[in-house]
Write a protein that holds these residues in place. Sequence first.
Motif, short mmCIF file in Angstrom:
data_model
loop_
_atom_site.label_atom_id
_atom_site.label_comp_id
_atom_site.label_asym_id
_atom_site.label_seq_id
_atom_site.Cartn_x
_atom_site.Cartn_y
_atom_site.Cartn_z
N GLY A 291 0.80 -1.21 0.00
CA GLY A 291 0.00 0.00 0.00
C GLY A 291 0.84 1.27 0.00
N SER A 292 0.21 2.34 0.45
CA SER A 292 0.85 3.65 0.46
C SER A 292 2.01 3.69 1.45
CB SER A 292 -0.20 4.71 0.84
OG SER A 292 0.41 5.90 1.27
N ALA A 293 3.07 4.41 1.08
CA ALA A 293 4.22 4.55 1.98
C ALA A 293 3.82 5.28 3.25
CB ALA A 293 5.34 5.32 1.26
N VAL A 294 2.90 6.25 3.15
CA VAL A 294 2.44 6.98 4.33
C VAL A 294 1.74 6.03 5.29
CG1 VAL A 294 0.83 8.74 5.13
CG2 VAL A 294 2.26 9.18 3.14
N THR A 295 0.91 5.15 4.76
CA THR A 295 0.19 4.20 5.61
C THR A 295 1.16 3.27 6.31
OG1 THR A 295 -1.60 4.29 3.98
CG2 THR A 295 -1.72 2.56 5.64
N ARG A 296 2.17 2.80 5.60
CA ARG A 296 3.18 1.95 6.23
C ARG A 296 3.90 2.69 7.34
NH1 ARG A 296 4.26 0.44 0.71
NH2 ARG A 296 6.05 1.84 0.70
N ASP A 297 4.18 3.96 7.12
CA ASP A 297 4.93 4.73 8.10
C ASP A 297 4.16 4.91 9.41
OD1 ASP A 297 7.38 5.10 7.00
OD2 ASP A 297 6.96 7.05 6.12
N VAL A 298 2.85 5.16 9.33
CA VAL A 298 2.09 5.46 10.54
C VAL A 298 1.59 4.20 11.23
CG1 VAL A 298 1.36 7.67 9.58
CG2 VAL A 298 -0.14 5.68 9.36
N ALA A 299 1.74 3.04 10.62
CA ALA A 299 1.19 1.81 11.18
C ALA A 299 2.05 1.27 12.31
CB ALA A 299 1.05 0.75 10.08
N ASP A 300 1.41 0.56 13.23
CA ASP A 300 2.13 -0.14 14.29
C ASP A 300 2.67 -1.47 13.78
OD1 ASP A 300 1.44 1.77 16.42
OD2 ASP A 300 -0.60 1.04 16.11
N ILE A 301 1.94 -2.09 12.85
CA ILE A 301 2.32 -3.39 12.29
C ILE A 301 2.19 -3.30 10.77
CG2 ILE A 301 1.71 -5.85 12.14
CD1 ILE A 301 0.64 -5.68 14.97
N VAL A 302 3.16 -3.84 10.05
CA VAL A 302 3.11 -3.90 8.59
C VAL A 302 3.08 -5.37 8.18
CG1 VAL A 302 4.31 -3.37 6.44
CG2 VAL A 302 4.36 -1.73 8.32
N LEU A 303 2.10 -5.73 7.35
CA LEU A 303 1.98 -7.11 6.87
C LEU A 303 2.87 -7.25 5.64
CD1 LEU A 303 -1.87 -7.60 7.28
CD2 LEU A 303 -0.03 -8.07 8.90
N THR A 304 4.03 -7.85 5.83
CA THR A 304 5.05 -7.87 4.78
C THR A 304 4.67 -8.74 3.59
OG1 THR A 304 6.21 -9.63 5.96
CG2 THR A 304 6.91 -7.38 6.40
N ASP A 305 3.74 -9.68 3.78
CA ASP A 305 3.30 -10.52 2.68
C ASP A 305 1.89 -10.16 2.22
OD1 ASP A 305 5.67 -12.01 2.74
OD2 ASP A 305 4.90 -13.27 4.35
N ASP A 306 1.38 -9.01 2.67
CA ASP A 306 0.03 -8.57 2.32
C ASP A 306 -1.02 -9.62 2.69
OD1 ASP A 306 0.92 -6.18 1.38
OD2 ASP A 306 0.88 -6.71 -0.74
N ASP A 307 -0.80 -10.30 3.79
CA ASP A 307 -1.70 -11.37 4.20
C ASP A 307 -2.26 -11.04 5.58
OD1 ASP A 307 -3.05 -13.69 4.74
OD2 ASP A 307 -1.27 -14.95 4.97
N ILE A 308 -3.58 -10.74 5.65
CA ILE A 308 -4.16 -10.41 6.95
C ILE A 308 -4.19 -11.62 7.87
CG2 ILE A 308 -5.56 -8.56 5.95
CD1 ILE A 308 -8.00 -10.34 6.27
N GLY A 309 -3.99 -12.81 7.30
CA GLY A 309 -3.90 -14.00 8.13
C GLY A 309 -2.73 -13.96 9.08
N ALA A 310 -1.72 -13.11 8.80
CA ALA A 310 -0.57 -13.00 9.69
C ALA A 310 -0.96 -12.41 11.04
CB ALA A 310 0.52 -12.14 9.05
N LEU A 311 -2.12 -11.76 11.11
CA LEU A 311 -2.57 -11.20 12.39
C LEU A 311 -2.99 -12.28 13.37
CD1 LEU A 311 -4.65 -8.06 11.33
CD2 LEU A 311 -2.32 -8.17 12.20
N VAL A 312 -3.41 -13.43 12.86
CA VAL A 312 -3.87 -14.50 13.75
C VAL A 312 -2.71 -15.02 14.61
CG1 VAL A 312 -4.91 -16.79 13.86
CG2 VAL A 312 -5.79 -15.10 12.25
N PRO A 313 -1.58 -15.44 14.02
CA PRO A 313 -0.46 -15.85 14.90
C PRO A 313 0.09 -14.69 15.71
CG PRO A 313 0.20 -15.88 12.58
CD PRO A 313 -1.27 -15.71 12.60
N ALA A 314 0.02 -13.47 15.18
CA ALA A 314 0.50 -12.31 15.95
C ALA A 314 -0.37 -12.12 17.19
CB ALA A 314 0.47 -11.05 15.09
#
Length: 836
Positions: free
Chosen positions: A566-589
């Motif tokens: 996504g946007s570089a601004v969105t990545r900058d302000v986020a607490d977590i960045v999904l490096t594989d663009d997979d929201i499934g990574a939030l489950v193990p997190a």
Amino acid sequence: MQPTRTEDRPATSWGLTQAEAQARYRRGEGNTAPRGSTRGYARILRTNVFNFFNTVLFTIGAALLALGRYNDAVTSVGLGLVNAAINAVQEIRARRKLDRLQLLSRGRVTVVRDGHDVEVVPDEVVRGDVLHVRPGDQVVVDGPLLEGAVEVDESLLTGESEALPRRAGDDLLSGSFCAGGGGWQLARDVGAASYASRLTADVRRASTDTTPLQRKIAFVVRLVMVLVALMSATILLQAALEGFSLVRVVQTTAVLSGLVPYGLFFLVALAYTVGAARSARDGALVQQVNAVESISNVDVVCTDKTGTLTTGRLTLAEVLPVGPLPAAEVEHLVGTAARSTAAANLTTAALAAALPGEELPVREEVPFSSALRWSAVRTDDGVLVLGAPDSLAPALQGASPTDAVAARTGQGLRVLVAARPVDPAAPLRDDGGRPRLPALEPLALVVLADELRPGVPETVARFAADGVDLKVVSGDDPRTVAALARQAGLAAGDPVAGAELDALSDAEIDALVARTAVFGRIAPEQKERLVTSLRRQGRYVAMIGDGVNDARALKAAQVGVAMRSGSAVTRDVADIVLTDDDIGALVPAQREGRRIITGIGTSMQVFLARVGTQGLVIVAVTMLGLGFPYSPAQVGLTLLTVGVPTLFLTTWARPQRPDPHLLTSLWRFVVPAMVVTAAGGVAVYATLYTRLVEVVGSGRTPAEVVAQFESYTGVSSGDVGFAEAAATIGAQTGLSTFVSYAAFLLILFLRPPSRLLASWTRPDGDRRPAALVVVLVVAFTGLLFVPAATDYFGLTHAAHPVFSTVLPALVVWFVLLSAAYRFRLLERALGLAPAA
């Protein structure tokens, strides 16, 4: 860097020379935008070094330095610096990894320099440049389209996934993408002056919510500090009245300051860092170290649709013949047209990938545009027209497939009609060159669907199973969003459009948000309002987004999650960045965060039981007038009795839902533990003290024993006070031995290996804590027989009187504490036990 020539175009007066571009870049007119946040390396170090916990440690260290306790001061300050280093290193590593990911994914743009098209990186575009915009290119500056016509995807800015037409004279905005057509754009506003930079100006700040666990730890630490301060004032006043020496005052102060749970700070920092490393392996890059714990508290996830639930691409769902041609022939015609078109877009890309066909020379073409909502391609195979049903309806001959279109549109699918002219030679433009539809014969319905990201339905199901609500907040049509949500397995209910929110009060919007799962046509400020509403209702919110339009909502949520693509601004302000663009990574997190909370909660019980025990023992022994029960060296035993066990208990913890009543659970465990342990410790101390005063003072003590006590105390047997000094160190040894064994056995109450020991909680089948107790007991017992170790910790060598007093006291302690937990004696005493 030197640009690379890619292709020539006819000479034009547009564009700059290379020398002009370099001069403008040196004047600061380049396309260098400010970062989306202010978390530079200096800010990361400053915020981690001077947080609340470390400030406490540094203050105590300064006080110890003033008192001349240099070793203790180094320990205090050292722990603070270690905490700061762990947190800062984790955040810096996350920042560097994200910077590398952004560098690898950074595209190039085409500008006109010296009359030719050349490729440069976006930062090297300068004001006054002319950019050649083609399908798939991202628009990196603001400015008008000088020539040509394009379809732009502004989903990163507005959330609306439909491409919009732009013609010569219309502005193109930075952050959008060219979905079709082509042309030349003037770079009018670059860098901080661009639309994307202005839109995100209010989120360019570093702010992080403290987590529930951090707030509870801060409360406990403040409470301990107040109690220690009161205790210190009382004891030091007594020391002054009794004429204690300065050395004794310094030693007493060092022991009392040791009641502040330094190790708890270190444990939290270490647990966060380990959790962040594990989450990163699963595709969730933690930029704020406390986010790995914060994600475990999330009970509602708000997510954008385009780019988060979907890939942003289309997939072919169905080709339904409605005319005279069989399905195979229609599919070949559509596939050939999609491969042959010169004006490729998302639709033709999806059709070319899914259908058979061949690329043929195009004899005539009408490119798709949002104004026309249809396109046409004439090849040697004939003419194929593809467009929206309502746009082609006036030209269609015969019955229109209205019912079939309505059925699929109601499912949130995109429906196009494939048709051919009744007269194959009919022109596609009028005499003025404007596109015109001839009479058409319908051939088929071409049905397209947004492509769900892999694993989205499974992730939605996992969220539901874990009690986490999911709300889809998108700029798209609510019906389309609802249909996609249903494909993902979400009970969409009745979707709500953003226009309905504007007239609602806070109370009305709270009620609407509580019962609604899908929102469409939502503007960026409305996303932020929805998140604020959920927080107002006491929900713990994670916001997932990929576009500039999501940045405000990410900052408003307790946990902001961005997609790498996504946007570089969105990545900058986020607490977590999904490096594989997979929201499934939030489950193990989330599972890792819950494991951390469970482990730290258990560790807090051990830490606070130790602090409470030491505090009560100090007060009781001082009131009895039996000397001070600890020396600074003996306080160092807490590394073995508390530090090592809690490190393993945190590592071995199993994920559980966060306990909203953690503080209540703490005092229910800690108060009985510290009262019973302190009572046992005082009894051991008093017994040994009085016995040793009597024995040493009687003059019948063996000479070798007297010599040993002289070496322990540094006082000659002929001096006044020798008996009291010898009795004090002997009693301190017994007290430290009892409290250390009790600390080890306390683990069996927290993690019982069997039902026999399950007086506080049920056994979980994990035998490792019991094995740890055995190892610690054996190690500590061995330590008591090593002179160098006992001298270091200020203890006497192992002796029969110590063990003959400590071991019976431990048996009584274990029985009493088991009864206190099993029968809830504390709650009964306070009238809080549930009725039988």
